[in-house]
Design a protein around this motif. Structure first.
Motif, short mmCIF file in Angstrom:
data_model
loop_
_atom_site.label_atom_id
_atom_site.label_comp_id
_atom_site.label_asym_id
_atom_site.label_seq_id
_atom_site.Cartn_x
_atom_site.Cartn_y
_atom_site.Cartn_z
N ARG A 27 12.47 -21.70 -38.34
CA ARG A 27 11.21 -20.99 -38.55
C ARG A 27 10.60 -21.34 -39.90
NH1 ARG A 27 10.12 -14.47 -38.21
NH2 ARG A 27 7.86 -14.66 -38.39
N LEU A 28 11.44 -21.58 -40.88
CA LEU A 28 10.95 -21.90 -42.22
C LEU A 28 10.27 -23.25 -42.29
CD1 LEU A 28 13.99 -20.67 -44.35
CD2 LEU A 28 11.78 -19.53 -44.05
N VAL A 29 10.68 -24.20 -41.45
CA VAL A 29 10.13 -25.55 -41.53
C VAL A 29 9.06 -25.85 -40.49
CG1 VAL A 29 12.24 -26.49 -42.55
CG2 VAL A 29 11.94 -26.58 -40.09
N CYS A 30 8.82 -24.94 -39.57
CA CYS A 30 7.84 -25.19 -38.52
C CYS A 30 6.44 -25.31 -39.12
CB CYS A 30 7.86 -24.07 -37.48
SG CYS A 30 6.66 -24.34 -36.15
N PRO A 31 5.78 -26.47 -38.96
CA PRO A 31 4.44 -26.64 -39.54
C PRO A 31 3.39 -25.76 -38.87
CG PRO A 31 5.00 -28.52 -38.16
CD PRO A 31 6.23 -27.67 -38.25
N ARG A 32 3.67 -25.27 -37.68
CA ARG A 32 2.72 -24.41 -36.96
C ARG A 32 3.04 -22.93 -37.16
NH1 ARG A 32 -1.83 -26.80 -34.75
NH2 ARG A 32 -1.30 -28.93 -34.22
N GLY A 33 4.15 -22.63 -37.86
CA GLY A 33 4.50 -21.24 -38.13
C GLY A 33 4.98 -20.47 -36.92
N ILE A 34 5.56 -21.16 -35.96
CA ILE A 34 6.04 -20.51 -34.74
C ILE A 34 7.32 -19.74 -35.06
CG2 ILE A 34 6.93 -20.91 -32.40
CD1 ILE A 34 5.15 -23.41 -32.32
N ASN A 35 7.40 -18.53 -34.57
CA ASN A 35 8.59 -17.69 -34.77
C ASN A 35 9.68 -18.18 -33.82
OD1 ASN A 35 10.53 -15.74 -34.99
ND2 ASN A 35 9.20 -14.02 -34.47
N THR A 36 10.40 -19.20 -34.22
CA THR A 36 11.38 -19.82 -33.33
C THR A 36 12.56 -18.89 -33.04
OG1 THR A 36 12.26 -20.94 -35.29
CG2 THR A 36 10.80 -22.21 -33.87
N ARG A 37 12.94 -18.07 -34.01
CA ARG A 37 14.00 -17.09 -33.73
C ARG A 37 13.56 -16.14 -32.64
NH1 ARG A 37 15.78 -13.83 -38.55
NH2 ARG A 37 17.47 -13.25 -37.18
#
Length: 111
Positions: free
Chosen positions: A88-98
């Motif tokens: 989530r910290l590195v996603c350039p689109r700010g997607i809440n991957t968790r």
């Protein structure tokens, strides 16, 4: 006659079979997390993944399988996620991957 091994195999086609794949769960996930539509598939989440460094887990691959309606094995793969949040910290689109992982596990719990 013995089969000849050339050292490679032919990959299965990656076309989405809309007749066999049920996209209902995928549509539910996209409805609850519409920011998934903005994923550009850059692979930053997979590159930084702690679980991916220790296991065969690949968030991008599982996310793609779920979007395609290929749920077989996706739930088991999601159980490998450590929920550390580095992706989530590195996603350039700010997607809440968790949040995506938890949502996929909740939606696919019956598979």
């Amino acid at each position: 006659m013995a089969a000849i091994n050339f050292g490679y195999t032919i990959s299965k086609p990656r076309a989405i079979d809309l007749d066999r794949n049920n996209l209902r769960k995928s549509d539910e996930i996209l409805r609850e997390m519409p920011e998934l539509q903005t994923c550009i598939g850059c692979g930053a989440c997979t590159a930084i993944c702690t679980a991916g460094n220790l296991t065969e887990f690949n968030f991008r691959k599982v996310h793609t399988l779920v979007r395609r309606g290929e749920y077989q094995g996706a739930y088991e793969e999601m159980n490998k996620c450590m929920l550390c949040g580095k992706c989530r910290l590195v996603c350039p689109r700010g997607i809440n991957t968790r949040g995506v992982v938890m949502l996929i596990k909740r939606k696919l719990g019956d598979f």
